[in-house]
Motif scaffolding. Structure first.
Motif, short mmCIF file in Angstrom:
data_model
loop_
_atom_site.label_atom_id
_atom_site.label_comp_id
_atom_site.label_asym_id
_atom_site.label_seq_id
_atom_site.Cartn_x
_atom_site.Cartn_y
_atom_site.Cartn_z
N UNK A 67 76.80 23.63 43.08
CA UNK A 67 75.36 23.92 43.02
C UNK A 67 74.42 22.66 42.38
N UNK A 68 74.79 22.28 41.23
CA UNK A 68 74.24 20.89 40.74
C UNK A 68 74.38 19.84 41.52
N UNK A 69 75.55 19.45 42.17
CA UNK A 69 75.84 18.44 43.15
C UNK A 69 74.86 18.42 44.22
N UNK A 70 74.72 19.86 44.86
CA UNK A 70 74.01 19.93 46.08
C UNK A 70 72.54 19.80 45.84
N UNK A 71 71.83 20.16 44.74
CA UNK A 71 70.45 19.97 44.38
C UNK A 71 70.19 18.46 44.46
N UNK A 107 47.19 31.01 27.58
CA UNK A 107 48.20 32.17 26.95
C UNK A 107 48.83 32.91 28.47
N UNK A 108 48.20 32.95 29.58
CA UNK A 108 48.51 33.61 30.43
C UNK A 108 49.57 32.88 31.36
N UNK A 109 49.80 31.49 30.97
CA UNK A 109 50.67 30.60 31.82
C UNK A 109 52.25 31.35 31.69
N UNK A 110 52.82 31.13 32.92
CA UNK A 110 54.19 31.66 32.96
C UNK A 110 55.19 30.75 32.51
N UNK A 111 56.46 31.07 31.81
CA UNK A 111 57.21 29.96 31.36
C UNK A 111 58.67 30.47 31.88
N UNK A 112 59.46 29.28 32.42
CA UNK A 112 60.86 29.81 32.86
C UNK A 112 61.53 28.79 32.02
N UNK A 113 62.81 29.23 31.22
CA UNK A 113 63.69 28.53 30.61
C UNK A 113 64.65 28.19 31.81
N UNK A 114 65.08 27.32 32.01
CA UNK A 114 66.17 26.60 32.96
C UNK A 114 67.36 26.80 32.14
N UNK A 115 68.38 27.46 33.11
CA UNK A 115 69.63 27.79 32.25
C UNK A 115 70.73 26.47 32.58
N UNK A 116 70.49 25.80 34.01
CA UNK A 116 71.40 24.97 34.22
C UNK A 116 70.95 23.93 35.42
N UNK A 117 71.58 23.03 35.87
CA UNK A 117 71.01 22.13 36.73
C UNK A 117 70.95 22.82 38.21
N UNK A 118 71.98 23.65 38.32
CA UNK A 118 72.23 24.37 39.65
C UNK A 118 71.07 25.35 40.17
N UNK A 119 70.33 25.77 39.24
CA UNK A 119 69.09 26.77 39.22
C UNK A 119 67.93 26.03 39.90
N UNK A 120 67.85 24.53 39.49
CA UNK A 120 66.57 24.13 39.83
C UNK A 120 66.54 23.63 41.41
N UNK A 121 65.54 23.98 42.14
CA UNK A 121 65.53 23.72 43.59
C UNK A 121 65.50 22.28 43.72
#
Length: 632
Positions: free
Chosen positions: A418-422, A547-561
């Motif tokens: 997944x990471x290699x693919x991204x 304060x209404x901002x949405x926050x995403x915590x990335x777990x790993x490189x593979x989940x980043x588009x």
């Protein structure tokens, strides 16, 4: 449409000097960069100003140089003769204006073309030059090369000399930062090459009494030297060398005080002459690779009007020592042949230790010759359809390629499909290649180089980089470890670093190994998206977007588009260089982190343990994604 464009006198444009430098900065200072590489433009700017001060010292004017460098400002003050007051503005703003064209005044100076200081001026947000000369002082101020203030000559009680203060232009050097270790190495090199010169850098004194002997003393830990450093000096040439316990060859080469990071004629001659001299001394035709294996050496020469292959003077072209002198190759060969032979005859203990190192290298080479042949045959077959390597079009060792493109070449080492693919989908196919690991690589600590050929993955990586016979043929300027920032990712990162430190330490010491920094958080609202690499950046983003901002915590490189990933490995890529300090002993470092578990390491881990729950989102008003809530 293009065919109808008229080619008239109006089509011909002459750029003002500063416009040309700002339009084509690479012609004058090499690559731009952000400061993460030791040859990035901001360090070249520092070098160009320091070179002038060094030349004054070489001419016998000034024994001290003051250097202060903060996050975005450089201040250099020498105690030379000072620029003649009537020519202060011309010397920093008119191309081909300088005091070095009369070779009688600057026989063997660093810079001759009168461009360096002007390039610094043109590429600086602010630039101030001040000359102190015989009780008078002259100041001129510039912005991006444009004169904004020409002050009158005033009386002064300060000593003669020149002071230059500048801030690199942030619109040219994007997100730049100075790395202290790179600056220290740069300043140490000036000290080693100019015995008796004191450089005070940010309050610390840099001084060398013994030249290249001190350089090697700093670079090679005493415990790993096979014999005391050989130090030889002659007219216009100085060398130092020893053999160590590490793999590879390590050289430091200089011409007229300039660190030629890419070598050139003088280094090629030096490597050749070491082999010739050793063969003649021992009267045996040892393999060149056995003689040079594990060598750590330095050479400095001084020649009249050196011909470099680029404005940044990183590689010396071929030419003679002087107008009527021998070729540089002959000059170096003759010196080493006589002086090294004499030294070895006078120091039999050193000669014996050198012979033992050569015989050890010969044994190791023969031991792995069989497996090496099979491994290389496998690698050749794999290269025809190598699924591990997604190569790029331009390579660092391609002499015909554009210099700027070559400097931008990098190989990402990733783990998992997944990471290699991204990365593969979002990379620049011109300059960015991807090498995919199938899992955690072998821990090769304390193993011999035989494992590089026995382990298919290590062997394919070695071939992808083209470093089997040394780093001269390296195919990528930067080797970038791209793993997740979790426990497994950190472990893989350590294993890859162990591979390079164990078998190719010169690759690390020459500044080719990096860690890819990827964002931990994405903070966004309907209008704007901000990627954050630290918790502090996340907090600033929340303050900005609300304060209404949405926050995403990335777990790993593979989940980043792939679309998002393109932004992290493009123009704004963040890389952390792997830097070895003088205090870093590779054997001790690898033994502690990668050797068998020890009570010391257990204590270290406990003392430095950070529990992930410490990173909390303590503001109940901030909206988080489900993904992130699970992770944090």
């Amino acid at each position: 449409m293009a065919a109808n464009v008229q080619y008239t006198e109006d089509s011909i444009k002459s750029l003002d000097w500063k416009e040309h430098i700002r339009l084509r900065p690479g012609m004058y200072i090499g690559k731009l960069g952000d400061g993460s590489a030791q040859d990035d433009g901001i360090y070249v700017l520092v070098k160009e100003i320091l070179d002038n001060s060094i030349d004054e010292h070489m001419m016998g004017h000034g024994k001290t140089i003051e250097v202060k460098i903060s996050e975005h400002k450089v201040e250099i003050r020498d105690y030379g003769r000072g620029i003649p007051l009537g020519k202060v503005i011309d010397c920093v703003s008119k191309i081909n204006t300088g005091g070095k064209y009369d070779s009688g005044a600057f026989q063997k100076s660093v810079g001759l073309n009168g461009v360096g200081t002007k390039a610094v001026n043109a590429l600086s947000e602010s630039f101030m030059v001040q000359s102190f000369r015989e009780g008078e002082s002259k100041v001129a101020l510039f912005q991006k090369g444009e004169l904004i203030e020409d002050r009158k000559v005033e009386k002064t009680s300060e000593r003669n000399g020149t002071k230059i203060v500048f801030s690199p232009d942030a619109s040219v050097f994007k997100n730049y930062h100075f790395i202290p270790e790179y600056l220290e190495n740069q300043i140490w090199n000036y000290a080693f090459l100019n015995s008796g010169l004191t450089i005070n850098f940010n309050g610390v004194k840099f001084y060398s009494q013994n030249g290249l002997l001190d350089l090697l003393d700093r670079k090679v830990d005493e415990d790993s030297r096979r014999y005391p450093i050989i130090h030889l000096k002659g007219t216009d040439i100085e060398i130092a060398l020893t053999h160590s316990n590490q793999y590879g060859e390590e050289y430091y080469s200089f011409v007229n005080g300039q660190f030629t990071t890419q070598g050139g004629t003088h280094l090629a001659a030096f490597r050749e002459s070491i082999v010739k001299s050793v063969r003649e001394f021992f009267k045996k035709d040892y393999d060149a690779s056995d003689i040079r294996q594990s060598v750590v050496a330095a050479i400095a020469v001084r020649v009249q009007e050196p011909v470099f292959e680029s404005q940044t003077k990183t590689k010396l072209g071929s030419h003679s020592v002087g107008p009527d002198g021998p070729t540089l190759r002959t000059f170096v060969n003759d010196f080493v042949k006589v002086e090294l032979d004499n030294y070895l005859h006078k120091h039999p203990d050193t000669a014996n230790a050198l012979l033992k190192r050569i015989l050890q290298s010969e044994r190791e080479r023969k031991e792995i010759s069989g497996i090496k042949k099979l491994a290389n045959e496998r690698a050749k077959k794999a290269n025809l359809h190598n699924k591990k390597l997604r190569d790029c079009r331009v390579h660092y060792d391609d002499n015909k390629a554009d210099t700027e493109l070559k400097d931008g070449t990098m190989l990402f080492i990733t783990e998992g499909d997944s990471a290699s693919g991204s990365i593969t989908k979002s990379r620049n196919v011109q300059t960015q290649a991807v090498f995919s690991l199938r899992g955690k690589p072998l821990n090769c600590y304390s193993m011999t180089k035989k494992v590089v050929y026995e382990n298919e993955e290590f062997n394919l990586l070695q071939h992808a980089l083209n470093i089997e016979d040394g780093i001269e043929g390296l195919r990528y300027r930067k080797i970038v470890i791209a793993t997740d920032a979790d426990v497994d990712g950190m472990h893989i990162r350590l294993l890859i670093m162990t591979y390079f430190l164990q078998f190719f330490p010169d690759l690390v010491k020459n500044g080719h190994l990096y860690i890819l920094d990827t964002p931990l958080f994405r903070v966004r609202n309907k209008k704007e998206t901000i990627y954050c690499y630290t918790d502090e950046e996340r907090q600033r983003a929340i303050n900005k977007l609300g304060k209404t901002a949405e926050i995403t915590r990335f777990k790993g490189l593979g989940e980043i588009s792939p679309e998002e990933f393109g932004g992290f490995i493009g123009e704004d890529i963040r890389l952390e260089p792997i830097i070895l300090n003088k205090e870093t002993k590779i054997a001790d470092l690898l033994g502690f982190y990668m050797g068998k578990n020890t009570p010391n390491r257990q204590t270290f881990i406990i003392d430095n343990l950070k529990i992930e729950k410490d990173i909390v989102f303590d503001d109940p008003g901030v909206k988080t994604t489900e993904e992130e809530t699970e992770t944090v």
